[in-house]
Design an enzyme around this catalytic site. Sequence first.
Site, PDB file in Angstrom:
ATOM      1  N   HIS A 188       7.334  -5.052  -4.439  1.00 14.91           N
ATOM      2  CA  HIS A 188       6.437  -4.331  -3.525  1.00 14.91           C
ATOM      3  C   HIS A 188       7.155  -3.115  -2.923  1.00 14.91           C
ATOM      4  O   HIS A 188       6.642  -1.998  -2.955  1.00 14.91           O
ATOM      5  CB  HIS A 188       5.965  -5.288  -2.428  1.00 14.91           C
ATOM      6  CG  HIS A 188       5.041  -4.669  -1.427  1.00 14.91           C
ATOM      7  ND1 HIS A 188       3.679  -4.847  -1.456  1.00 14.91           N
ATOM      8  CD2 HIS A 188       5.283  -3.873  -0.358  1.00 14.91           C
ATOM      9  CE1 HIS A 188       3.124  -4.183  -0.451  1.00 14.91           C
ATOM     10  NE2 HIS A 188       4.085  -3.595   0.232  1.00 14.91           N
ATOM     11  N   GLU A 189       8.346  -3.358  -2.378  1.00 15.29           N
ATOM     12  CA  GLU A 189       9.083  -2.250  -1.750  1.00 15.29           C
ATOM     13  C   GLU A 189       9.472  -1.199  -2.773  1.00 15.29           C
ATOM     14  O   GLU A 189       9.435   0.004  -2.502  1.00 15.29           O
ATOM     15  CB  GLU A 189      10.332  -2.773  -1.031  1.00 15.29           C
ATOM     16  CG  GLU A 189      10.058  -3.723   0.120  1.00 15.29           C
ATOM     17  CD  GLU A 189       9.170  -3.133   1.192  1.00 15.29           C
ATOM     18  OE1 GLU A 189       9.061  -1.904   1.288  1.00 15.29           O
ATOM     19  OE2 GLU A 189       8.546  -3.907   1.940  1.00 15.29           O
ATOM     20  N   HIS A 192      -0.416   0.991  -0.610  1.00 11.30           N
ATOM     21  CA  HIS A 192      -1.025  -0.331  -0.657  1.00 11.30           C
ATOM     22  C   HIS A 192      -2.287  -0.320  -1.508  1.00 11.30           C
ATOM     23  O   HIS A 192      -3.013   0.662  -1.542  1.00 11.30           O
ATOM     24  CB  HIS A 192      -1.362  -0.817   0.760  1.00 11.30           C
ATOM     25  CG  HIS A 192      -0.140  -1.254   1.504  1.00 11.30           C
ATOM     26  ND1 HIS A 192       0.033  -1.061   2.848  1.00 11.30           N
ATOM     27  CD2 HIS A 192       0.983  -1.871   1.070  1.00 11.30           C
ATOM     28  CE1 HIS A 192       1.204  -1.537   3.214  1.00 11.30           C
ATOM     29  NE2 HIS A 192       1.807  -2.026   2.148  1.00 11.30           N
ATOM     30  N   CYS A 228      -3.199  -8.225  -5.601  1.00 15.73           N
ATOM     31  CA  CYS A 228      -2.143  -7.425  -6.232  1.00 15.73           C
ATOM     32  C   CYS A 228      -0.889  -7.490  -5.372  1.00 15.73           C
ATOM     33  O   CYS A 228      -0.974  -7.605  -4.151  1.00 15.73           O
ATOM     34  CB  CYS A 228      -2.645  -5.981  -6.335  1.00 15.73           C
ATOM     35  SG  CYS A 228      -1.448  -4.769  -6.898  1.00 15.73           S
ATOM     36  N   CYS A 269      -2.557  -0.462 -10.415  1.00 15.14           N
ATOM     37  CA  CYS A 269      -1.162  -0.231 -10.020  1.00 15.14           C
ATOM     38  C   CYS A 269      -0.192  -0.350 -11.200  1.00 15.14           C
ATOM     39  O   CYS A 269       0.803   0.369 -11.271  1.00 15.14           O
ATOM     40  CB  CYS A 269      -0.751  -1.220  -8.929  1.00 15.14           C
ATOM     41  SG  CYS A 269      -1.688  -1.008  -7.390  1.00 15.14           S
TER      42      CYS A 269
HETATM   43 ZN   LIG Z   1       3.850  -2.356   1.856  1.00 13.29          ZN
HETATM   44 ZN   LIG Z   2      -3.016  -3.002  -7.246  1.00 14.86          ZN
END
Ligand SMILES: [Zn+2]
Ligand SMILES: [Zn+2]
Length: 309
Positions: A225-226, A235, A241, A263
């Site tokens: 995520h980071e 986001h 997700c 994404c």
């Molecule tokens: Zn975030």
């Molecule tokens: Zn996504």
Amino acid sequence: MLVVAVGLAFAARMWLLGSRGDVPDAPIALKLTADFDPIVAQAERIRPVHETKRPNEPGDWLERSPEGGQTFAQFVHLHQFKAAHPELTGIDIQPLGEFDQTQQKLVERTAELMELFFGTKAKILEGKPLGEIPESAQRMRNDTPQVLTTWIMDDILMPQRRPDALATIALVTCDLWPGDLNWVFGQARLTERVGLWSLHRNGDPHADQAAFRLCLRRTLKTAVHETGHMLGIPHCAAYECCMNGSRSREENDRQPLEFCPECQPKIWWYCGADPIQRCQALMEFCEREGLMEEATRFRKEWDSLKSAR
Ligand SMILES: [Zn+2]
Ligand SMILES: [Zn+2]
């Protein structure tokens, strides 16, 4: 910030909208050139495997901080910078502070997954002590020592950042706070390609194998995520997700490890990851580590991508 915590999410939004300012609040239709047809076709193949975003539960990230998300086409239009800088490659992982043997194992597994996930080399740099922390960058909260995230990014990561690194991320075991919020799981900057995350709130990995696995799953989610934020991905609001914001441990635990059909193509394009090889490698990694829910998801994606060959 996947993490995130109250802080992280908010902080990420501030970076997205504050320093970038060009991220729209709602998806708008943009057209991609025919060069993108193969990527778009592969994204369509994995779309049925993914679940669209479920309605918010009280206190969820999107309920408190409505965000419009970002389509793949929007990302491409906003991130021509990378296309102009193909020399940017590899993720550097900097352990800071003390890690015992079990925590070291988590670092190694995480680096392995990040390399497979983003399709670019992930290198663990030699560990460093946190050193002398200025008074202004440390505090006690509820009897827990915390370190200021911005100090780690500004004073440790930025001076040592490899000029051609795609991302430089620090991993710590101490609790983190970003200055204006109580704590965060991690934090990242969308334009400077630096970030950090902590094992502190991911559970005790020492108790037994199940506890190690839970801590590993959480650590992997925060890591990707980071790193996604560091690549300029905001986001996600369209699907369940790993780029969903999260405001609590519970919300974070509900989210998948994988990126969605909007994404995931960003990684294929931005990092050059091969969709099929990536899926297969991630499936094998998760099977080996006993992350069976994730392994099943990757297998479904892999099957969908292969079937269209
Ligand atoms: Zn975030
Ligand atoms: Zn996504």
